[in-house]
Design an enzyme around this catalytic site. Sequence first.
Site, PDB file in Angstrom:
ATOM      1  N   TYR A 134       0.224 -21.622  -2.797  1.00 29.91           N
ATOM      2  CA  TYR A 134      -1.139 -22.127  -2.993  1.00 29.91           C
ATOM      3  C   TYR A 134      -1.058 -23.630  -3.204  1.00 29.91           C
ATOM      4  O   TYR A 134      -0.237 -24.102  -3.987  1.00 29.91           O
ATOM      5  CB  TYR A 134      -1.781 -21.455  -4.215  1.00 29.91           C
ATOM      6  CG  TYR A 134      -3.168 -21.979  -4.514  1.00 29.91           C
ATOM      7  CD1 TYR A 134      -4.241 -21.633  -3.696  1.00 29.91           C
ATOM      8  CD2 TYR A 134      -3.401 -22.836  -5.587  1.00 29.91           C
ATOM      9  CE1 TYR A 134      -5.524 -22.127  -3.957  1.00 29.91           C
ATOM     10  CE2 TYR A 134      -4.680 -23.331  -5.847  1.00 29.91           C
ATOM     11  CZ  TYR A 134      -5.726 -22.976  -5.032  1.00 29.91           C
ATOM     12  OH  TYR A 134      -6.984 -23.463  -5.282  1.00 29.91           O
ATOM     13  N   ASP A 219       5.227 -29.354  -3.148  1.00 30.62           N
ATOM     14  CA  ASP A 219       4.032 -29.315  -3.979  1.00 30.62           C
ATOM     15  C   ASP A 219       4.497 -29.060  -5.415  1.00 30.62           C
ATOM     16  O   ASP A 219       4.831 -27.933  -5.788  1.00 30.62           O
ATOM     17  CB  ASP A 219       3.090 -28.219  -3.484  1.00 30.62           C
ATOM     18  CG  ASP A 219       1.829 -28.128  -4.333  1.00 30.62           C
ATOM     19  OD1 ASP A 219       1.774 -28.776  -5.392  1.00 30.62           O
ATOM     20  OD2 ASP A 219       0.910 -27.402  -3.926  1.00 30.62           O
ATOM     21  N   LYS A 247      -2.118 -31.505 -12.639  1.00 31.17           N
ATOM     22  CA  LYS A 247      -2.010 -30.784 -13.919  1.00 31.17           C
ATOM     23  C   LYS A 247      -1.411 -31.646 -15.030  1.00 31.17           C
ATOM     24  O   LYS A 247      -2.105 -32.464 -15.608  1.00 31.17           O
ATOM     25  CB  LYS A 247      -1.228 -29.485 -13.712  1.00 31.17           C
ATOM     26  CG  LYS A 247      -1.965 -28.510 -12.772  1.00 31.17           C
ATOM     27  CD  LYS A 247      -1.397 -27.118 -12.816  1.00 31.17           C
ATOM     28  CE  LYS A 247      -1.904 -26.213 -11.724  1.00 31.17           C
ATOM     29  NZ  LYS A 247      -3.067 -25.421 -12.067  1.00 31.17           N
TER      30      LYS A 247
HETATM   31  C1  LIG Z   1       1.014 -25.395  -6.609  1.00 33.14           C
HETATM   32  C2  LIG Z   1      -0.392 -25.896  -6.684  1.00 33.14           C
HETATM   33  N1  LIG Z   1      -0.775 -26.868  -5.857  1.00 33.14           N
HETATM   34  C3  LIG Z   1      -2.014 -27.384  -5.892  1.00 33.14           C
HETATM   35  C4  LIG Z   1      -2.951 -26.917  -6.778  1.00 33.14           C
HETATM   36  C5  LIG Z   1      -4.328 -27.498  -6.803  1.00 33.14           C
HETATM   37  O1  LIG Z   1      -4.502 -28.325  -7.895  1.00 33.14           O
HETATM   38  P1  LIG Z   1      -5.988 -28.564  -8.470  1.00 33.14           P
HETATM   39  O2  LIG Z   1      -6.420 -27.272  -9.076  1.00 33.14           O
HETATM   40  O3  LIG Z   1      -5.809 -29.682  -9.455  1.00 33.14           O
HETATM   41  O4  LIG Z   1      -6.827 -28.974  -7.308  1.00 33.14           O
HETATM   42  C6  LIG Z   1      -2.612 -25.895  -7.661  1.00 33.14           C
HETATM   43  C7  LIG Z   1      -3.604 -25.377  -8.628  1.00 33.14           C
HETATM   44  O5  LIG Z   1      -3.413 -24.429  -9.328  1.00 33.14           O
HETATM   45  C8  LIG Z   1      -1.295 -25.366  -7.610  1.00 33.14           C
HETATM   46  O6  LIG Z   1      -0.918 -24.368  -8.426  1.00 33.14           O
END
Ligand SMILES: Cc1ncc(COP(=O)(O)O)c(C=O)c1O
Length: 426
Positions: A134, A219, A247
């Site tokens: 994700y 990511d 985060k």
């Molecule tokens: C691995 C990962 N990438 C990207 C995101 C997206 O971040 P945001 O919720 O700040 O848009 C998340 C959100 O949980 C995530 O777990």
Amino acid sequence: MARPDPARLVPGGTLDELVLPAEVSVVPARGAGSRLWDVDGREYLDFTLGGGSLLLGHAPPAVAAAVAAQAARGSAFAMLSEPLLALAERVVAAVPCAEQVVFTATGAEATYVALRLARAATGRARVLKFEGGYHGFHDVGTLGVPASPAPGISPAVRAEILVARFNDVDGTAARLDAERDALAAVIVEPFQRVVAPRPGFLEMLRDRTRRHGIVLIFDEVVTGFRFDWRGAQGLTGVTPDLATYGKVLGGGYPLAAVAGPRRLLELASPRGGPAAFSGSQHGNAVAAAAGLATLEALGRPGAFERLRELTAAAGDVLQSAVAQAGVDGRVVVLGPVWHLCPLVRGRGPFEDHDASLPADPERARRVIDALAVELTRQGVLAFPRPGRGYVRGYLSLAHTEADLRALGERVREALRRGRVSACLSG
Ligand SMILES: Cc1ncc(COP(=O)(O)O)c(C=O)c1O
């Protein structure tokens, strides 16, 4: 005045991060450290922590003070600011792949920008990602399962996304070879929730993408400044081309970033870079002050050792809770993030995404929903993920061993409760 009814005002009566079964509802009033109190005065041990943004817990005094001081000086400049530059300095010093950094407000925007940079750098369109990964709510970030219909996502975008299996070294290598001239990027969560990278998997991605001129994006929105000061790159020794952060980086305020080498980041230069972008809230000074205060706390000697102690303790208490409840359940703790997978045998991380999916999705859904209700009633907030078959919780430096013992006791009690145990036994 009567309290507004959430279901009348917002779809589903909840925000999307924490979706609790409808019979329990939590509207937070305040948080402090590892605790959260709702508007009815109920106290919770919180393992949701702003979707994992609060690695220091709720409202840590140093962050609150930095935020108040910056708020008094101005919040939104839509320009660089002192705290933002100081934060950039820390990211560049900490992150192996980073020579430069660009800022956004959310993790989804960061992965979006990283993909755009990859396309601009390669002149190619396709992206390879992994089942179960994700990367945020946007079209490329959210589409995880190859055959699933994706209402709202353009078929043209779908056609540009290839989905491989995390940890499938040979299969993924073959896809990369076959698509070498079409692929702009590979985007991967280096630790994908309940799946840890098999030795050689990330190394293969690094090797093949380098050979084929494909941009490798880690990511690190979850892993960055959480699993290690240098993130997953530091833990695995594999350095991607680009990495995305969110985060923890914003210390509970909206701030995220893409880090990488000058040759890629300069494509986003506002001075004529072909992939330049802007956003009114990108690099917001209050968020930068919060992020800076957070990284200052995490940069102190012993911070990550303490997180590792808490991580080990959480694994132990959850494993004992499952054993004492006498039910099947697997505990997966990767970094300071725990997952409790009822109905599943075995220990530790899963081999791949498929292996982690519930064998009986309907039953898993019922168990997770029932468990979420019981845990909430017992004063534990964690993320129920019924589709994935687990409950997920984030740890923070504000948690204590006593909190974790309480977590273990409450999980054990919840697993024994009539409704959960009825679901667990059939
Ligand atoms: C691995 C990962 N990438 C990207 C995101 C997206 O971040 P945001 O919720 O700040 O848009 C998340 C959100 O949980 C995530 O777990």
